[in-house]
Write an enzyme that holds these catalytic residues in place. Structure first.
Site, PDB file in Angstrom:
ATOM      1  N   LYS A 145      11.785  82.925  -7.211  1.00 51.09           N
ATOM      2  CA  LYS A 145      12.170  83.561  -5.952  1.00 51.09           C
ATOM      3  C   LYS A 145      13.672  83.449  -5.746  1.00 51.09           C
ATOM      4  CE  LYS A 145      11.153  79.319  -3.512  1.00 51.09           C
ATOM      5  NZ  LYS A 145      12.531  79.046  -3.110  1.00 51.09           N
ATOM      6  N   CYS A 192      12.235  75.239   1.958  1.00 51.36           N
ATOM      7  CA  CYS A 192      11.258  76.015   1.186  1.00 51.36           C
ATOM      8  C   CYS A 192       9.819  75.564   1.398  1.00 51.36           C
ATOM      9  CB  CYS A 192      11.666  76.057  -0.277  1.00 51.36           C
ATOM     10  SG  CYS A 192      13.198  77.014  -0.469  1.00 51.36           S
ATOM     11  N   ASP A 196       9.859  74.054  -5.765  1.00 46.58           N
ATOM     12  CA  ASP A 196      11.266  73.862  -6.145  1.00 46.58           C
ATOM     13  C   ASP A 196      11.645  72.439  -6.589  1.00 46.58           C
ATOM     14  OD1 ASP A 196      11.245  76.466  -5.240  1.00 46.58           O
ATOM     15  OD2 ASP A 196      12.787  76.220  -3.724  1.00 46.58           O
TER      16      ASP A 196
HETATM   17  C1  VGL Z   1      16.083  75.571  -0.784  1.00 46.36           C
HETATM   18  C2  VGL Z   1      18.045  75.906   0.356  1.00 46.36           C
HETATM   19  C3  VGL Z   1      18.396  76.913  -0.515  1.00 46.36           C
HETATM   20  C4  VGL Z   1      14.805  74.787  -0.902  1.00 46.36           C
HETATM   21  C5  VGL Z   1      16.415  76.583  -1.656  1.00 46.36           C
HETATM   22  O1  VGL Z   1      14.204  74.772  -2.009  1.00 46.36           O
HETATM   23  O2  VGL Z   1      14.385  74.181   0.102  1.00 46.36           O
HETATM   24  N1  VGL Z   1      16.896  75.251   0.221  1.00 46.36           N
HETATM   25  N2  VGL Z   1      17.574  77.243  -1.521  1.00 46.36           N
END
Ligand code: VGL
Ligand code: ZN
Length: 213
Positions: free
Chosen positions: A117, A162, A19
């Protein structure tokens, strides 16, 4: 044994880049402090890795993890979902938005696969392997096994969400898991960073304090 067998360059090892998207970098909708500082160390890792996969948080605009999808709920509060507790977030990583794009300096072209995702509105997915119900698969496990990959190096955002959920699932799936801490940054909500570092250690995950060779 070839000395390459135990490194990120081994053909049975894979780098998972979690991410590294604009919404998790300074100025983004769910900015992680110093989130952009992971980009350069990750580019070094991508260069060395024989295999690399990127993940991309990829939410529809009415996603159930957004506080805005629930009447009178504030970001960072927690609600009960059919699959358990869910933290509510500011709207982030909306499909096709600029915030969902990879950081422009991330060497995203070098990766072999991108796993998206969190694209089902009714369920969130922190982990690169299973959505937050703990059952719905992303397909990453099958991809890695088909390529005989046993060792994983994880880096990206956020350490305590994540990255940690992905690392913990990977350990449960019996991969040999290494988290490259200098190439990660955390959200750290209510002690979540300390909690997840402890959980990862308990699960036999190696927490690397330096960028591996
Ligand atoms: C994430 C919160 C919501 C992350 C993704 O990538 O850690 N955290 N969505
Ligand atoms: Zn998300």
């Amino acid at each position: 044994m070839n000395s390459k067998n135990k490194t990120i360059a081994a053909n049975n090892a894979c780098l998972l880049v979690i991410d590294v998207q604009l919404d998790f970098c300074p100025g983004g909708a769910l900015a992680v402090e110093q989130g952009d500082l992971v980009v350069h160390p990750i580019n070094q890792l991508i260069k060395r890795a024989e295999n690399s996969v990127l993940t991309q948080d990829w939410h529809p605009k009415d996603h159930s993890s957004f506080a805005s999808s629930h009447a009178e709920k504030q970001p960072f509060s927690v609600i009960e979902m059919p699959y358990g507790k869910q933290t509510l977030w500011p709207d982030h990583c909306i499909q096709n938005s600029v915030g969902a794009e990879f950081h422009p300096e991330l060497n995203s072209q070098a990766a072999q696969t991108i796993i998206r995702k969190g694209f089902r509105s009714e369920i969130d997915s922190y982990s690169a392997f299973f959505e937050n119900d703990g059952r719905t698969v992303t397909g990453l496990d099958g991809w890695l096994r088909a390529k005989n990959i046993q060792t994983l190096y994880l880096a990206g955002l956020a350490t305590d969400y994540c990255v940690a959920y992905s690392a913990l699932d990977a350990a449960r799936l019996d991969f040999d898991v290494h988290v490259v801490l200098p190439a990660c940054r955390a959200i750290d909500l209510d002690g979540s960073l300390a909690h997840q570092l402890e959980a990862m250690q308990q699960s036999g995950i190696t927490l690397l304090e330096k960028i591996p060779e």
